[in-house]
Write a protein that holds these residues in place. Structure first.
Motif, PDB file in Angstrom:
ATOM      1  N   PHE A  21      -5.895   9.122   3.877  1.00  0.00           N
ATOM      2  CA  PHE A  21      -6.533  10.180   3.097  1.00  0.00           C
ATOM      3  C   PHE A  21      -8.033   9.978   2.841  1.00  0.00           C
ATOM      4  N   PRO A  22      -8.483   8.785   2.347  1.00  0.00           N
ATOM      5  CA  PRO A  22      -9.920   8.671   2.047  1.00  0.00           C
ATOM      6  C   PRO A  22     -10.803   8.876   3.269  1.00  0.00           C
ATOM      7  N   ALA A  23     -10.250   8.649   4.464  1.00  0.00           N
ATOM      8  CA  ALA A  23     -11.046   8.767   5.688  1.00  0.00           C
ATOM      9  C   ALA A  23     -11.521  10.194   5.930  1.00  0.00           C
ATOM     10  N   VAL A  24     -10.848  11.189   5.338  1.00  0.00           N
ATOM     11  CA  VAL A  24     -11.289  12.572   5.557  1.00  0.00           C
ATOM     12  C   VAL A  24     -12.253  13.041   4.464  1.00  0.00           C
ATOM     13  N   LEU A  25     -12.453  12.212   3.444  1.00  0.00           N
ATOM     14  CA  LEU A  25     -13.389  12.598   2.380  1.00  0.00           C
ATOM     15  C   LEU A  25     -14.822  12.315   2.821  1.00  0.00           C
ATOM     16  N   SER A  26     -15.744  13.148   2.369  1.00  0.00           N
ATOM     17  CA  SER A  26     -17.157  12.937   2.680  1.00  0.00           C
ATOM     18  C   SER A  26     -17.659  11.662   2.013  1.00  0.00           C
ATOM     19  N   HIS A  39     -17.293   1.458   1.881  1.00  0.00           N
ATOM     20  CA  HIS A  39     -17.196   2.033   3.229  1.00  0.00           C
ATOM     21  C   HIS A  39     -15.873   1.619   3.890  1.00  0.00           C
ATOM     22  N   VAL A  40     -15.532   0.341   3.732  1.00  0.00           N
ATOM     23  CA  VAL A  40     -14.273  -0.125   4.327  1.00  0.00           C
ATOM     24  C   VAL A  40     -13.086   0.566   3.651  1.00  0.00           C
ATOM     25  N   TRP A  41     -13.143   0.684   2.321  1.00  0.00           N
ATOM     26  CA  TRP A  41     -12.079   1.388   1.592  1.00  0.00           C
ATOM     27  C   TRP A  41     -11.918   2.804   2.145  1.00  0.00           C
ATOM     28  N   ALA A  42     -13.050   3.456   2.410  1.00  0.00           N
ATOM     29  CA  ALA A  42     -13.011   4.857   2.803  1.00  0.00           C
ATOM     30  C   ALA A  42     -12.598   5.053   4.260  1.00  0.00           C
ATOM     31  N   THR A  43     -12.759   4.030   5.105  1.00  0.00           N
ATOM     32  CA  THR A  43     -12.545   4.280   6.533  1.00  0.00           C
ATOM     33  C   THR A  43     -11.426   3.469   7.168  1.00  0.00           C
ATOM     34  N   PHE A  44     -10.814   2.538   6.421  1.00  0.00           N
ATOM     35  CA  PHE A  44      -9.792   1.715   7.090  1.00  0.00           C
ATOM     36  C   PHE A  44      -8.626   2.560   7.573  1.00  0.00           C
ATOM     37  N   GLY A  45      -8.386   3.702   6.909  1.00  0.00           N
ATOM     38  CA  GLY A  45      -7.285   4.566   7.320  1.00  0.00           C
ATOM     39  C   GLY A  45      -7.485   5.145   8.713  1.00  0.00           C
ATOM     40  N   MET A  46      -8.749   5.364   9.073  1.00  0.00           N
ATOM     41  CA  MET A  46      -9.074   5.876  10.400  1.00  0.00           C
ATOM     42  C   MET A  46      -8.608   4.878  11.469  1.00  0.00           C
ATOM     43  N   ALA A  47      -9.016   3.613  11.287  1.00  0.00           N
ATOM     44  CA  ALA A  47      -8.620   2.575  12.239  1.00  0.00           C
ATOM     45  C   ALA A  47      -7.104   2.376  12.218  1.00  0.00           C
ATOM     46  N   LEU A  48      -6.518   2.503  11.025  1.00  0.00           N
ATOM     47  CA  LEU A  48      -5.067   2.339  10.902  1.00  0.00           C
ATOM     48  C   LEU A  48      -4.320   3.352  11.764  1.00  0.00           C
ATOM     49  N   VAL A  49      -4.770   4.593  11.720  1.00  0.00           N
ATOM     50  CA  VAL A  49      -4.123   5.649  12.500  1.00  0.00           C
ATOM     51  C   VAL A  49      -4.271   5.369  13.997  1.00  0.00           C
ATOM     52  N   VAL A  50      -5.443   4.868  14.392  1.00  0.00           N
ATOM     53  CA  VAL A  50      -5.650   4.531  15.804  1.00  0.00           C
ATOM     54  C   VAL A  50      -4.708   3.392  16.212  1.00  0.00           C
ATOM     55  N   PHE A  51      -4.593   2.388  15.351  1.00  0.00           N
ATOM     56  CA  PHE A  51      -3.669   1.287  15.636  1.00  0.00           C
ATOM     57  C   PHE A  51      -2.227   1.793  15.774  1.00  0.00           C
ATOM     58  N   LEU A  52      -1.832   2.684  14.872  1.00  0.00           N
ATOM     59  CA  LEU A  52      -0.453   3.186  14.926  1.00  0.00           C
ATOM     60  C   LEU A  52      -0.210   3.950  16.223  1.00  0.00           C
ATOM     61  N   ALA A  53      -1.235   4.689  16.690  1.00  0.00           N
ATOM     62  CA  ALA A  53      -1.087   5.379  17.973  1.00  0.00           C
ATOM     63  C   ALA A  53      -0.917   4.356  19.092  1.00  0.00           C
ATOM     64  N   GLY A  54      -1.605   3.216  18.977  1.00  0.00           N
ATOM     65  CA  GLY A  54      -1.437   2.151  19.956  1.00  0.00           C
ATOM     66  C   GLY A  54      -0.033   1.570  19.915  1.00  0.00           C
ATOM     67  N   PHE A  55       0.472   1.362  18.710  1.00  0.00           N
ATOM     68  CA  PHE A  55       1.822   0.815  18.565  1.00  0.00           C
ATOM     69  C   PHE A  55       2.868   1.721  19.198  1.00  0.00           C
TER      70      PHE A  55
END
Lengths: 276, 315
Positions: free
Chosen positions: B133-138, B185-201
């Motif tokens: 969720f935080p990854a889509v916030l400005s 910044h990490v708090w706000a964007t880790f979800g982005m990388a998480l989703v990419v990782f899950l797509a890899g899994f």
């Protein structure tokens, strides 16, 4: 499949705490927005006494968030719905499904453009906009957004259209469609899922942007919503509930989009990360 | 974003050969038909060439001219020397170094979390949606919220106080502020990388995991010997996109949270460019800083291409 149920819980508890830490800032802000100034000064953590919309109304009307909101809606709608999806799908279709001289060179050009961040070209771009009289106009900002997000849009749509079987295109041609007919009657409808995904993502990018908007729309009445939020910070530093209300107004549309289109957003973000 | 481009190249190559059949028909088609690619591509080419590639050339050119009295005059490398002599720009470069050092952490956190979600820890269905969720916030919204949370008398210090830790001036202490901004910044964007990782899994061969389980591998062993090698491409993608994100999407946070302060300690190259262009009216100097940022990005981009090529050969 953790080894044992125990290790599962050992991991699950920190993850639950992290999930709370992810949600709490937004909950805190919402709660603050519902408080009166007096309530906030006395105790910023307690739940608001009542659900009061006064601050939201104040932020929307007298603070001017409604104007900023409208500016953002106009710019995002023009950039994404009209231009990015139209230009991007035309180019994506041509690059993926038409054969012509120079197509790979063009593709490399788009590839190069993708590696150019806005920060690197913002000075000359500001000058071009000033020279053409487009600075501080809606078309200027829309054009800046289209230029910024078009390479990404073209890439996503080209790779999507490359997965459409060539037989479909050939069959449509045999049925007597022109190239434009194939684009309009076949490719646009077939591309709907990709268009939705890239459209939502672009809308978020544009809605959330602050740097491009600051640079291209300097005057107060043309502010987009995010620039409006940054200007609230100085003005309402002693009226935090109103400030929080402004933040909330800017965040709610994103929240709604996220609730309904989370999958499409994730699809756009992960496209190309596994196997191209 | 950049690595997506590469995959699109891969995808587009078979496409153009597949298009050969329709081109044969094109030759029989009318003139308008033959011009179709040109017509369809013209708007895109105009926009990209005119508003992205051309400004890049202009900007690099511009960085070798002067500001103010020397406007338009060729000044050689003067702007670059000015940059190197400017403590604020040096701070910005030092902060980029800090980001590079923190990069492995910013990749490892979402990687580990994705692993646990993939291994179905209790509640795993919920986490993806919450973390993303935080990854889509400005960055503006995130920065504004954390302005409140990290205030000296704000909730975060109150929480620490409850644990017996004295309050920290998160955004007012020059030694601390950059870590606070990067942390947010990490708090706000880790979800982005998480989703990419899950797509890899999702592409992971589950029989490998079963084999590891049968062999009695521990969880760290499974991660190190099975998951990391299988996801090398995804991990590289996350490394590059995270680095690019750190270099190009922290402007909003810095602008809202610290305005580069205290004492210029949270300057980043992109913020420096903005200040020189927008506030100090030194566009030529700003262009030199832009070009320096572009060189940093280019190194990241070239490293990515070479890594992905190598990964491609292994496949």
């Amino acid at each position: 499949m953790p080894r044992t149920r125990l290790t599962g819980w050992v991991v699950a508890i920190p993850m639950a705490v992290l999930a709370l830490a992810t949600i709490y800032p937004v909950v805190f802000t919402t709660n603050v927005a519902m408080k009166t100034r007096r309530e906030y000064v006395l105790d910023r953590f307690s739940l608001a006494d009542s659900l009061s919309w006064d601050n939201i109304v104040k932020a929307w009307t007298s603070v001017g968030m409604s104007r900023y909101f409208l500016n953002s809606v106009i710019v995002v709608a023009c950039s994404v719905a009209l231009l990015l999806l139209l230009i991007g799908s035309m180019a994506g279709f041509a690059l993926a499904r038409l054969r012509f001289r120079g197509s790979s060179t063009l593709f490399l050009g788009v590839l190069a453009a993708l590696f150019i961040p806005f920060q690197v070209i913002m000075v000359p771009l500001a000058r071009i906009m000033a020279d053409t009289g487009l600075v501080d106009t809606y078309p200027g900002l829309v054009l800046a957004y289209v230029a910024q997000f078009l390479p990404f849009t073209i890439f996503l749509l080209t790779s999507y259209y490359s997965t459409v079987p060539a037989d479909i295109v050939d069959a449509a041609r045999i049925d007597g469609n022109t190239v434009y007919g194939v684009y309009w009657r076949i490719m646009l409808p077939i591309g709907a899922p990709a268009l939705l995904s890239v459209g939502v993502l672009n809308a978020l990018f544009c809605w959330n942007d602050v740097l491009i908007s600051l640079l291209m729309m300097p005057s107060a009445e043309h502010r987009t919503l995010m620039v409006g939020v940054t200007s609230l910070r100085g003005q309402y530093s002693d009226d935090i509930p109103t400030f929080a209300s402004g933040v909330l107004i800017a965040a709610v549309p994103v929240l709604v989009v996220y609730l309904f289109l989370q999958r499409q957003i994730a699809d756009g973000v992960t496209a190309g990360s596994t196997k191209g | 974003m950049a690595a997506q481009s590469l995959s699109a190249v891969d995808a587009a190559v078979p496409a153009s050969t597949a298009g050969a059949a329709s081109s044969r028909r094109n030759r029989r088609g009318s003139r308008a038909e033959r011009l179709a690619p040109l017509v369809l591509l013209a708007p895109a080419v105009l926009v990209i060439a005119g508003l992205r590639l051309w400004p890049l050339v202009l900007g690099i050119n511009f960085s070798f001219t002067g500001d103010g009295d020397r406007n338009g005059l060729a000044v050689g490398f003067d702007n670059y020397l000015t940059l190197l002599g400017d403590p604020l720009f040096r701070t910005a470069l030092r902060n980029v170094g800090l980001l590079v050092l923190l990069l492995p952490v910013a990749v490892a956190i979402p990687g580990l979390l994705a692993t646990f979600i993939f291994l179905k820890v209790p509640g795993h269905r919920l986490y993806r949606g919450v973390y993303f969720f935080p990854a889509v916030l400005s960055p503006v919204i995130v920065g504004a919220i954390f302005n409140l949370l990290l205030a000296f008398d704000g909730p975060f210090n109150a929480l620490l106080g409850g644990l017996g830790i004295p309050p920290v001036d998160w955004l007012g202490d020059p030694d601390v502020a950059i870590f606070a901004v990067v942390g947010v910044h990490v708090w706000a964007t880790f979800g982005m990388a998480l989703v990419v990782f899950l797509a890899g899994f999702a592409t992971l061969d589950s029989s490998l995991l079963d084999a590891a389980k049968v062999d009695g591998a521990s969880l760290p062993q499974t991660i190190w010997h099975v998951i990391v090698p299988s996801l090398s491409r995804t991990i590289q993608f996350v490394f590059v996109t995270t680095m690019i994100g750190m270099l190009t999407s922290m402007f909003g946070l810095v602008y809202v949270m610290t305005s580069g302060g205290p004492e210029g300690s949270t300057y980043l190259p992109e913020y420096y460019v903005w200040i020189q262009q927008g506030q100090m009216n030194q566009p030529a100097l700003a262009s030199a800083a832009s070009t320096a940022l572009f060189l940093i990005m280019l190194v990241v981009g070239l490293a990515q291409i070479s890594i992905l090529r190598r990964a491609g050969k292994e496949d």
